[in-house]
Design a protein around this motif. Sequence first.
Motif, PDB file in Angstrom:
ATOM      1  N   ALA A   8       1.024   4.727   1.113  1.00  0.00           N
ATOM      2  CA  ALA A   8       0.344   5.678   1.992  1.00  0.00           C
ATOM      3  C   ALA A   8       0.608   7.104   1.518  1.00  0.00           C
TER       4      ALA A   8
ATOM      5  N   GLY B  69      -7.006   8.917   6.507  1.00  0.00           N
ATOM      6  CA  GLY B  69      -6.265   7.906   5.770  1.00  0.00           C
ATOM      7  C   GLY B  69      -5.650   8.418   4.489  1.00  0.00           C
ATOM      8  N   ALA B  70      -5.650   9.748   4.303  1.00  0.00           N
ATOM      9  CA  ALA B  70      -5.111  10.316   3.063  1.00  0.00           C
ATOM     10  C   ALA B  70      -3.593  10.266   3.026  1.00  0.00           C
ATOM     11  N   GLY B  71      -2.973  10.196   4.205  1.00  0.00           N
ATOM     12  CA  GLY B  71      -1.516  10.183   4.252  1.00  0.00           C
ATOM     13  C   GLY B  71      -0.928  11.430   4.893  1.00  0.00           C
ATOM     14  N   LYS B  72      -1.759  12.197   5.578  1.00  0.00           N
ATOM     15  CA  LYS B  72      -1.267  13.426   6.213  1.00  0.00           C
ATOM     16  C   LYS B  72      -0.258  13.102   7.315  1.00  0.00           C
ATOM     17  N   SER B  73      -0.664  12.237   8.230  1.00  0.00           N
ATOM     18  CA  SER B  73       0.231  11.915   9.353  1.00  0.00           C
ATOM     19  C   SER B  73       1.507  11.257   8.864  1.00  0.00           C
ATOM     20  N   THR B  74       1.374  10.384   7.900  1.00  0.00           N
ATOM     21  CA  THR B  74       2.553   9.696   7.377  1.00  0.00           C
ATOM     22  C   THR B  74       3.539  10.710   6.793  1.00  0.00           C
TER      23      THR B  74
ATOM     24  N   LYS C 245       0.825  -1.207   0.000  1.00  0.00           N
ATOM     25  CA  LYS C 245       0.000   0.000   0.000  1.00  0.00           C
ATOM     26  C   LYS C 245       0.862   1.261   0.000  1.00  0.00           C
TER      27      LYS C 245
END
Lengths: 328, 276
Positions: free
Chosen positions: A16, A37-42, A14
């Motif tokens: 991210a 779950g868009a990938g902001k934190s990542t 996946k």
Amino acid sequence: MIKVSNLVKAFGPKLAVNDVSFTVERGEVLGFLGPNGAGKSTTMRMITGFIPPTAGRVAVGGHDLAEHPIPAKRLLGYLPENAPAYTDMTVHGFLTFVAELRGLRGGARKKAVYRAIEMCFLDAVVHQSVDTLSKGYRHRTCFAQSILHDPPVLILDEPTDGLDPNQKHEVRTLIRRMGQNKVIVFSTHILEEVDAACTRAIIIDRGKIVANGTPQELRQRSELAGAVALRVVGVPSATLTQKLRELPTVKRTLVLSEEPNATQVRVYPPSRLRDGELSASLFELALREHWKLSELKTEEGRLDEVFRSITLPDTTRGAKDDARPHER
Amino acid sequence: MPDPMSAETQLQSAPAAATLAVPAAAEGEHTHALANIWTITKRELTGYFASPVAYVFIVIFLLLSGFFTFNVGRFFLRGEASLASFFLWHPWLYLFLVPAVGMRLWSEERRLGTIELLLTLPVTAWQAIVGKFMASWIFLGLALALTFPLVFTVAYLGDPDMGMIFCGYLGSFLMAGAYLSIGSMTSAMTRNQVVSFIISVVACLVLIMAGWPPITDELTWAPPWLVETVAAFSVMPHFEGFQRGVIDSRDVFYFLAVIVFSLFTTGVILRGHRAG
Ligand SMILES: Nc1ncnc2c1ncn2[C@@H]1O[C@H](COP(=O)(O)OP(=O)(O)O)[C@@H](O)[C@H]1O
Ligand SMILES: [Mg+2]
């Protein structure tokens, strides 16, 4: 100040974060928007050096995070998602600990801790243990930790999450004020915060940047931007929409409400029309037809609409359009 | 050391340069490392004593040491002024007590999410690993030091060999460190402390059994060189010297090697988690 180039993060198969690039300069407050779950934190975890990217680079103040993490981290203040803090410490103990690791000693440390406590309104709980704090206070304790060393770069992951409306307001004010001489990146899924605090916003969806601009520019991308809402007294809505659609400046009409003797209609211009051209032609038509125009308003785009339209899969978007009432 | 606050202020007013000067220059990097480790150690130690668990642990440790020494080890019946019956049980005593201390080292950080704070501060992962390890080691050292009344007792009863007692304590402390470092490693593997505890007990048990005569004597089917090689990795033969009052540099090296290896592996595991 922050330079993110072609950042990719894969968790197993996946992606991210998928090829994200942007830069942020001093004085900018960048809002990082996106659905869960868009990938902001990542992305933020890669900027702060907590997780290594699968590909791509991050530089903060010219220091590459992969090659020189420590100098880069010195420039950063970070509020992680969910505001973690050591539960077995007091607020004061916790802030003192972080200040010490920030290299602050003696008087400078005391001053920094005191300043952060004051800025985050923590006076009431200074000697309280972190595990007995309410969510709002714990959040602000972790926030205080991030600004202890007055960092030139602040990364805040959902800084208003779990706060009550007053606290949210305070935090936004704080962000805006600090944003004048810092670089601030903060993530949110609350759209008012973009208007309330950002100079620029990036919308990210399923790991990709789908929009990047000032809140004003993003609003322009809204279908609504440039549309005109008018309220006419004493004309049946069928006649009204028919006449309206005969105008070359009108692409589409939408009846907003039908009162007994007045109708509210929104008209959409075809792609890009000069500012005011649509409303001018509407005035002319009303004069010609002797309509009693009780209201005429040019719409500004709405962020939530932009957000919805660019972060939803196309199929869902089509379905949503069909379900709209009174669409002609 | 330059005042970080004034350096920050300068940095704020400086025009946007390609590379920003960073407060605290490289000359003080080593003192920084030590200061960071010490700051983390201090925090951990304060954390231990902020909860009643630490005191409960110490009491249990002292009670069990006493029980093994006097009842199981028959301290008084031996008729000798030594702490042999005390140290004899340490590998077994530590088997459960040390993993109980080590299990929270990293699993707690991961559970609370504070690991994300700690590792985004300007500290390196190894400073954090060593700092946390040192705190738990100091804590165990403290518990061990609190057995001092035993030393007075044997000194009162007879004329013990103080050098031998010192060796026993040193060996016991090193062994505790080795067990703890294994606990650090297993606690990095999971955010569940119970799982961490169990894996750590099993790992320590293997380290004991591999060189424990009742086990090794049974392995008659295996070639002696194999048994000896495996036994060399066990804590038992290495602790034995200390019990006899001999400090062999190879034994010291063994314990330190276990510690370094386990802490290094802790780092590898943590990095693996962060990489996803
Ligand atoms: N450590 C991880 N392991 C596996 N998948 C992850 C991990 N962290 C995040 N993800 C996945 O990556 C995606 C992006 O997550 P995240 O960055 O937390 O989103 P956001 O902060 O925008 O809500 C999500 O689908 C999430 O499930
Ligand atoms: Mg998030």
